[in-house]
Enzyme design. Structure first.
Site, PDB file in Angstrom:
ATOM      1  N   SER A 140       5.109   4.946   8.139  1.00  0.00           N
ATOM      2  CA  SER A 140       5.267   4.616   9.550  1.00  0.00           C
ATOM      3  C   SER A 140       4.157   5.232  10.387  1.00  0.00           C
ATOM      4  O   SER A 140       3.567   6.255  10.029  1.00  0.00           O
ATOM      5  CB  SER A 140       6.621   5.109  10.060  1.00  0.00           C
ATOM      6  OG  SER A 140       6.632   6.530  10.150  1.00  0.00           O
TER       7      SER A 140
ATOM      8  N   GLU B  42      -2.533   3.966   6.047  1.00  0.00           N
ATOM      9  CA  GLU B  42      -2.108   2.581   6.257  1.00  0.00           C
ATOM     10  C   GLU B  42      -0.701   2.650   6.828  1.00  0.00           C
ATOM     11  O   GLU B  42       0.241   3.054   6.154  1.00  0.00           O
ATOM     12  CB  GLU B  42      -2.138   1.798   4.944  1.00  0.00           C
ATOM     13  CG  GLU B  42      -1.978   0.302   5.156  1.00  0.00           C
ATOM     14  CD  GLU B  42      -0.650  -0.222   4.665  1.00  0.00           C
ATOM     15  OE1 GLU B  42       0.161  -0.620   5.516  1.00  0.00           O
ATOM     16  OE2 GLU B  42      -0.437  -0.240   3.451  1.00  0.00           O
TER      17      GLU B  42
ATOM     18  N   CYS C 293       5.151  -3.954   5.191  1.00  0.00           N
ATOM     19  CA  CYS C 293       4.383  -3.616   6.397  1.00  0.00           C
ATOM     20  C   CYS C 293       3.514  -4.769   6.864  1.00  0.00           C
ATOM     21  O   CYS C 293       3.158  -4.842   8.047  1.00  0.00           O
ATOM     22  CB  CYS C 293       3.527  -2.377   6.142  1.00  0.00           C
ATOM     23  SG  CYS C 293       2.379  -2.562   4.748  1.00  0.00           S
TER      24      CYS C 293
END
Length: 502
Positions: free
Chosen positions: A251, A272, A306
């Site tokens: 996150s 990332e 994601c």
């Protein structure tokens, strides 16, 4: 919601019930080439998302475990860096082959530990094999160069050497491939590694990698895996003085904390982070293709990706047809136990994630969105859901909902689509559907993301292409020469061959 296919009262068994498990079973950490069982440590229960049954345990690692793992990695790395590149390449390639040979067992582990359906397990396993196979070749590439100098008689030599130790923290949603894309290049390039997988997927995210690299002949201490809770050891890991790079996938909120801890020790954070990815469908799109891509991009692995589609931005002239087509697709997607071959959408990873996404769903409906398909949920399952009449500021659109929810937002011009797509702090991935490639590229160029895909959907990864985001979606890039730049240190060595006048 309609009853999903399930296995009833049938037991899932145990995560140790696979032939690839070490002799100790998975209830161990891997440090200095040894499978160290829990001893006096507490344990972490591994629960199957579909049933919430406990299917195994792993040690609850401590800061002392981490300290030893980093010390061991640092000591082993020097000799590993001097290992001939052909041997490093062979070991990484062999690990990829071993994972491929045990693919059936791997897919089973993905289902019981992470709730991934068979198609997801096969996709992730194949991707992890591909990443490792490509990384093996990185060991053999000549990354140095020689150049002339402005000083007479001087030769300039540029060398790229391994950074030393890479610390890797990975999430639960695609644990194997996200760990492999960080670990395999680091090893191929001559670095030592300490890996902490997410506590929900300690086997497929970490211990499994330790096992295949052990079987491949990796020297003791080069790769170490410490299992544990982020709340116990996360800050100690990201703020440790030994690693030269901290690779983190997760996150944005935690990523900021990881980056702060890393840079305090002048360690590079490769991050990332989260995404709020837009799927733009113009009035010139092949609607059938756009709908098919949209369904895949929103509902793969229950939307727990994601780079999945978080928002469908659709031109008003084709909006109704798109919504109807996407709703029809959603209604025909089987929901159920990941061990059942027909299941396409499986369980949500845990109750916390389930409650957050269903709260976003309810808030969005309360704000005026219309449920066109799905909308029902019963833990741990959420029906594939399509919402129309959504605005960008609604909860399921402005937040990364991480679920099988497809908010569809209308727009009237390319300029408005770009403005809507960019109206987020995130900038990870995206997609544009348009028959006119020149127009599609013009739109793609203006969307603020690290990656964007024309006439496709955002869930793409290729070991030969840079993977990463902009804005609050991270820093640095994975794959090929881009991750090699982060895992190596560039040094300038000059040689004065002729006497120099000062």
């Amino acid at each position: 919601m309609g009853a999903p296919t399930t296995r009833g009262d049938e037991q899932y068994g145990d995560i140790d019930d696979v032939g690839i498990a070490p002799e100790t079973g998975w209830n161990a950490q891997y440090i200095d080439g040894e499978w160290r069982q829990q001893g006096e440590r507490a344990t972490i229960s591994v629960n199957a998302p579909a049933t919430q049954e406990t299917v195994g345990e792993v040690p609850r690692g401590t800061t002392d475990d981490l300290n030893e793992a980093f010390r061991v990695a640092e000591a082993a790395q020097a000799e590993w860096a001097e290992t001939p590149p052909q041997e490093r390449s062979r070991i990484v390639s062999t690990a990829a082959q071993l994972l491929e040979e045990h693919m059936e067992e791997f897919v089973h582990l993905v289902a019981i530990e992470g709730g991934g359906v068979q198609a997801k397990g096969e996709f992730e396993g194949g991707a992890a094999v591909g990443v490792a196979s490509h990384a093996a070749g990185m060991a053999l590439r000549n990354r140095g160069e020689r150049s002339e100098s402005t000083v007479p008689g001087k030769e300039n030599i540029v060398v790229e050497e391994p950074v030393g130790v890479v610390g890797v923290i990975t999430p639960w949603n695609f644990p194997t491939v996200l760990s492999m894309r960080a670990v395999a290049p680091a090893l191929a390039l001559g670095n030592g590694v300490v890996l902490k997988p997410d506590e929900h997927t300690p086997v497929t995210g970490g211990l499994l990698l330790a096992r295949v690299f052990e079987m491949a002949g990796l020297p003791d201490g080069v790769l170490n895996v410490v299992t544990g809770y982020g709340e116990d050891i996360g800050d100690h890991f990201s703020g440790h003085e030994v690693p030269d790079v901290i690779s983190f996938t997760g996150s944005t909120e935690i990523g900021r904390r990881v980056a702060t801890n890393a840079v305090e020790n002048f360690n590079f954070p490769a991050l990332e982070l989260g995404g709020n990815n837009a799927h733009i469908v113009t009035d010139d799109a092949d609607l059938e293709l756009a709908i098919e891509a949209g369904a895949f991009g929103s509902f793969t692995h229950q939307g727990q990706v994601c780079i999945s589609i978080n928002r469908h931005l659709v031109h008003e002239d084709v909006y109704d047809d798109y919504v109807a087509g996407l709703a029809e697709a959603a209604e025909h997607i089987p929901v159920g136990d990941p061990l059942e071959p027909e299941s396409i959408v499986g369980p949500i990873i845990n109750e916390s994630q389930f409650e957050e996404m269903t709260d976003y769903l309810e808030e969005t409906v309360d704000a005026g969105a219309v449920v066109e398909a799905g909308g029902d949920y019963d833990f741990p399952y959420v029906e594939p859901t399509v919402l129309s009449d959504v605005r960008n500021e609604m909860a399921a659109a402005c937040n990364e909902h991480f679920g099988p929810i497809a908010p569809v937002i209308p727009f009237s011009s390319d300029e408005e689509a770009i403005e809507l797509a960019n109206d987020t702090e995130m900038g990870l991935s995206g997609s544009v559907h348009c028959r006119d490639i020149t127009r599609a590229r013009a739109i793609a160029k203006q969307v603020e993301t690290g990656m964007i895909h024309i006439n496709d959907q955002p869930i793409n990864d290729d070991p030969q292409a840079p993977f990463g985001g902009v804005k609050s979606s991270g820093m640095g890039r994975y794959n090929d020469r881009w991750i090699a730049d982060e895992y190596t240190t560039t040094r300038w060595i000059s040689v004065q061959h002729e006497p120099r006048e000062y």
